[in-house]
Design a protein around this motif. Structure first.
Motif, short mmCIF file in Angstrom:
data_model
loop_
_atom_site.label_atom_id
_atom_site.label_comp_id
_atom_site.label_asym_id
_atom_site.label_seq_id
_atom_site.Cartn_x
_atom_site.Cartn_y
_atom_site.Cartn_z
N PRO A 3 0.85 -1.20 0.00
CA PRO A 3 0.00 0.00 0.00
C PRO A 3 0.88 1.24 0.00
N ARG A 12 -4.00 6.65 7.02
CA ARG A 12 -4.68 6.05 5.88
C ARG A 12 -6.18 6.18 6.05
N ILE A 15 -10.74 1.52 4.51
CA ILE A 15 -10.93 0.63 3.36
C ILE A 15 -12.20 -0.16 3.68
N ARG A 123 -4.70 5.04 -4.81
CA ARG A 123 -3.87 4.54 -3.72
C ARG A 123 -3.33 5.70 -2.88
N ASN A 126 -6.11 7.30 -0.80
CA ASN A 126 -6.43 6.47 0.36
C ASN A 126 -5.35 6.60 1.43
N ALA A 127 -4.10 6.58 0.99
CA ALA A 127 -2.99 6.69 1.94
C ALA A 127 -3.02 8.03 2.66
N VAL A 132 -12.04 4.59 0.92
CA VAL A 132 -12.40 3.94 -0.34
C VAL A 132 -13.32 2.77 -0.02
N MET A 142 -9.92 -4.44 -4.07
CA MET A 142 -9.17 -3.59 -3.12
C MET A 142 -7.87 -4.19 -2.62
N GLU A 144 -4.34 -6.53 -2.48
CA GLU A 144 -3.20 -6.76 -3.37
C GLU A 144 -3.41 -8.06 -4.16
N LEU A 169 -4.82 -1.76 -1.98
CA LEU A 169 -4.99 -0.84 -0.85
C LEU A 169 -4.56 -1.50 0.45
N THR A 170 -4.66 -2.82 0.49
CA THR A 170 -4.19 -3.58 1.65
C THR A 170 -3.58 -4.89 1.15
#
Lengths: 287, 287
Positions: A3, A12, A15, A123, A126-127, A132, A142, A144, A169-170
């Motif tokens: 992420p 962050r 999610i 990304r 979100n970070a 999201v 969402m 990986e 995102l994760t």
């Protein structure tokens, strides 16, 4: 791909994978909470309807989020890779305080959005604190490692699930949706057992996991979220199973979480309702 | 009701729940093993077709077991409670070295056989070493607490499963069949969580759990047997859940056993293939 890193000053954003089929007409508590996290009357929500083949999907979410008090909703009608170059979309994402990815086909999502600057921007947003949310295919994308396809109604088996890269995102979990309704335990167990560092997250319809900045998720909705933790597995036949052969997986931990339960993804600990510090109240996106 | 006590000199016979839909035309390894345990050419197998509404069910198993080398096969056509008084049936059970209960409707089985001297005799014969196998409904009926009905395709919920008393050959487990195929994890989790002393045993089609006299089961067949151990559960919302509300069940252990795996029901430990002392070779029924 890890992420994107939050800056020192921000956390962050949430999610929020949703299992599909969520209530869109009654209490709408999942969408309502997403709108609140996005800033309510100050929210600027961007909807990505790419997974869907229906022209009306974006408009429908515009109506829902606006009806729940979101200050502004914009739909990004991306249906092919060249759409991702539209500078207007980049500007919308820059303003976004909440991003919503609709359902449809997650491979359509990853094939059209994957590797484009828009994904990088999602990304980064979100970070930097922007929540999201995504439902069904939008939930799968969402993580990986994404469940791209596979059989329901089957026991875990070497060929029961197909993975593809998501938008990352994760990387703590692998997500499956319509979980109980489509009998997907077998394929989630298979996915988790490929490499037990991944926590399997099986989300029922009308149910969401709100994964906070602290990597503690909370369940909202009428169904359950099933957590599969294979990290203590004592035996797996995965590596030498023949194609289609039923797998042996010994020593899995299973937690079935109803509404209000929480799960700490770092510590791999489940908490019943009312048995955990208050909801994460870290600041949301600064826009 | 506890299982009938074995005498000092004999060991309990195998208890063999089969998940339904077992291979009846190719290798027939489940039926083959049952015939061997019953004595092969010296076997006297009694078939109880009561769960089925089809007149041909008994004959079909007669053909199968005879074809696999069973010395003698007798069908007991019990279709109402008064049939259970037939002294001929009591004589057949006295001679039995193996008892097979067919599929159909387990409530038909329990409602017709329950409380009759025939059930007492089946329990005594099993306690004195005679193996008892049952498929589908015939598997469910074997345990003290029986899954009588309930929904597939649903998350665990207070009303997801209906229990009824079975014939009580074992009170260590509660059995569900057609497990993966009919998406019955939710109802098995519900059943196990009513009282976590029960181990949930979810058996796939074409798969059997051969529960030996030592309470170690071995898996035979093309699918899996899923063991749910709720004894270490840290939280359950069962006792105060509203009707139909999704349950929270935290800290379940799940073992998915493929062919050749074993599970020690007393110690609640799963063993992969080739990681356990040799198959139970205790003597079978003396007739």
């Amino acid at each position: 791909m890890c992420p994107a890193s939050p800056s020192d000053k921000t956390n962050r954003g949430f999610i929020i994978p949703i299992g599909g089929g969520e209530d869109r007409v009654k209490e709408m508590q999942i969408h309502r909470r997403f709108v609140e996290l996005s800033g309510g009357p100050d929210a600027f929500i961007v909807v990505i309807p790419t997974a869907s083949m229906l022209d009306t999907t974006g408009e429908e979410y515009d109506r829902i989020f606006s009806g729940l008090g979101a200050g502004h909703v914009a739909v990004m009608p991306i249906s092919r890779r060249t759409d991702c170059d539209n500078p207007e979309f980049a500007r919308l994402l820059d303003k976004a305080t909440g991003i919503f990815i609709t359902g449809g086909n997650q491979l359509r999502l990853s094939a059209i959005l994957g590797g484009t600057p828009l994904v990088t921007q999602i990304r980064r947003r979100n970070a930097s604190g922007v929540p999201v949310a995504g439902t069904s295919a939008g939930a799968s994308i969402m993580s990986e490692h994404m469940v791209a396809g596979g059989q329901g109604n089957e026991a875990p088996a070497e060929g029961a699930v197909a993975l593809a890269p998501g938008i990352g995102l994760t990387n703590a979990v692998i997500i499956d949706q319509h979980f109980t309704q489509r009998n997907r335990l077998g394929r989630l167990l298979t996915a988790s057992s490929f490499n037990p560092f991944l926590i399997g997250l099986g989300i029922d319809e009308d149910t969401a996991a709100f994964i906070g900045p602290d990597d503690v998720l909370e369940v909202i909705g009428s169904g359950t979220v099933t957590l599969v933790d294979a990290s203590q597995m004592t035996h797996s036949s995965m590596w030498d199973a023949k194609p289609g052969e039923a797998l042996t997986l010994l020593g899995l931990r299973l937690d079935v979480l109803g509404e209000g339960c929480r799960y700490d993804l770092k510590a791999r600990i489940a908490y019943p309702p009312d048995d955990h510090p208050a909801l994460c109240t870290l600041p949301i996106a600064e826009t």
